[in-house]
Design an enzyme around this catalytic site. Structure first.
Site, PDB file in Angstrom:
ATOM      1  CG  HIS A   1      -1.851  -1.103   1.380  1.00 10.83           C
ATOM      2  ND1 HIS A   1      -2.821  -1.378   0.458  1.00 10.83           N
ATOM      3  CD2 HIS A   1      -2.008  -2.024   2.370  1.00 10.83           C
ATOM      4  CE1 HIS A   1      -3.554  -2.416   0.865  1.00 10.83           C
ATOM      5  NE2 HIS A   1      -3.071  -2.823   2.023  1.00 10.83           N
TER       6      HIS A   1
HETATM    7  C1  BDR Z   1      -3.631   1.652   4.525  1.00 15.83           C
HETATM    8  O1  BDR Z   1      -4.116   1.401   5.850  1.00 15.83           O
HETATM    9  C2  BDR Z   1      -3.050   1.176   6.725  1.00 15.83           C
HETATM   10  O2  BDR Z   1      -3.332   0.094   7.558  1.00 15.83           O
HETATM   11  C3  BDR Z   1      -1.823   0.954   5.870  1.00 15.83           C
HETATM   12  O3  BDR Z   1      -0.674   1.445   6.519  1.00 15.83           O
HETATM   13  C4  BDR Z   1      -2.123   1.729   4.621  1.00 15.83           C
HETATM   14  O4  BDR Z   1      -1.736   3.063   4.748  1.00 15.83           O
HETATM   15  C5  BDR Z   1      -4.142   0.556   3.594  1.00 15.83           C
HETATM   16  O5  BDR Z   1      -5.529   0.553   3.566  1.00 15.83           O
END
Ligand code: BDR
Ligand code: CA
Length: 350
Positions: free
Chosen positions: A264
């Site tokens: 992500h």
């Molecule tokens: C996002 O949510 C967080 O848990 C991760 O770090 C990322 O930024 C993904 O949905």
């Protein structure tokens, strides 16, 4: 030429190389990484700190994956690990604008770093409040700062609220968040947006150049166990830490039936390093703040238009369409393998 001798050649080369190095640093994009570290945040931070294309002006920490105190501690440990105490780490918002904070230790480990312990930080926190530091840096480098938020958008919204003039002063915003294909926190909402929809709405409506690197691409940009093994072939403090955090993430993902862990936050950083790693389409995107089942959804118009209705006495009738101006460059594809290769090359041996 012969008379120049080896030493002179070395000196000339040194000057050329130094000049090349200096110009690369001068060309580097100034970024502020706004983060809630967070296991994938940690990986994103190490990627940013090891990429010569980026000049990381600050890590600004927001509550999200972990409470803000833990996030600051983690960010300090990471800049310490990378030997980069000159990068300010500033504490920001401890809770979302309106709702209660939701942390995510289930996905990130009790310490937010996949339960991998790092030694106490050698670097100290910056005393400034993160939104104030964001404002200060944007004014110090007008039109040069790229904001890279990879957590809930509270810090950015607070900065905007205090000084809306920054809209015209940042170079662009490239964020990890949202989705045009369903959520992860809920069926509709991605976690960063879900964790502060009011802040997200302010950021999406601000009118600045905004790129959304959402779940629809990050969930297809998977770091697999084979990738982990590739990185584990080299050693180094950051390299080894990343392998252990990625172990945690890959295990967690495979427990949930996925073939690898979504990159992500690292992909958002990757998109700033090399824009060609993502393909975007311009869309009109709104953040849902009221829906019973859809609060925190990023609602994207694929046609950038909506029906125009006229009142016919007792009902409405559509008499045409209204064009809407796209406000977001939405990432619709990523070059996942090229990104993973880039990531491994940046961390290998570090
Ligand atoms: C996002 O949510 C967080 O848990 C991760 O770090 C990322 O930024 C993904 O949905
Ligand atoms: Ca994050």
């Amino acid at each position: 030429m012969k008379r120049l001798g080896r030493y002179s050649v070395f000196v000339v080369c040194w000057f050329i190389c130094a000049a090349a190095g200096m110009s690369a640093a001068a060309d580097a994009r100034k970024i502020i990484l706004d983060t809630d570290p967070g296991a994938d945040d940690a990986i994103a931070i190490l990627l940013a700190l090891n990429s010569p294309e980026l000049d990381v002006k600050a890590l600004t920490v927001v509550a999200g994956n972990v409470v803000v105190e833990q996030g600051v501690k983690n960010a300090l440990k990471l800049v310490s690990l990378a030997g980069r105490c000159e990068v300010p780490v500033a504490r920001g918002a401890s809770r979302p604008l309106v709702q209660k904070l939701v942390t995510a230790e289930f996905f990130h480990g009790a310490n937010g770093l996949g339960n991998v312990e790092l030694s106490a930080p050698a670097c100290a926190a910056d005393p400034r409040f993160a939104p104030d530091l964001i404002l200060e840096l944007i004014h110090q480098y007008p039109h040069e700062i790229t904001l890279v938020p990879v957590g809930p958008l509270t810090n950015i919204a607070l900065a905007l609220r205090k000084d809306p003039s920054i809209v015209g002063l940042v170079k662009e915003v490239v964020l990890m968040g949202g989705s045009i294909a369903g959520g992860n926190a809920t069926a509709a909402a991605e976690a960063n947006i879900y964790n502060d929809p009011e802040a997200a709405r302010a950021v999406f409506e601000a009118g600045w150049p905004l790129t959304m690197v959402g779940l629809n691409v990050t969930e297809k940009t998977l770091f697999t166990r084979a990738d982990r093994n590739r990185l584990a072939r080299s050693q180094g403090r950051e390299n080894d830490f990343a392998v252990r955090v990625l172990d945690f993430l890959v295990d967690r993902a495979s427990g949930l039936g996925a073939g690898g862990t979504p990159m992500h936050d690292p992909l958002a950083v990757g998109a700033v390093i090399d824009r060609s790693l993502i393909t975007t389409r311009d869309m009109w995107v709104e953040v849902e703040t009221r829906g019973e089942f859809t609060r925190g959804e990023t609602v994207a118009s694929r046609h950038n238009s909506s029906d125009r209705k006229v009142w016919r006495g007792d009902h409405y009738s559509i008499d045409g369409i209204e064009k809407v101006e796209p406000n977001v460059h939405v990432a619709v594809e990523s070059d996942a393998r090229r990104f993973i290769d880039l990531f491994i090359s940046r961390l290998a041996g570090k």
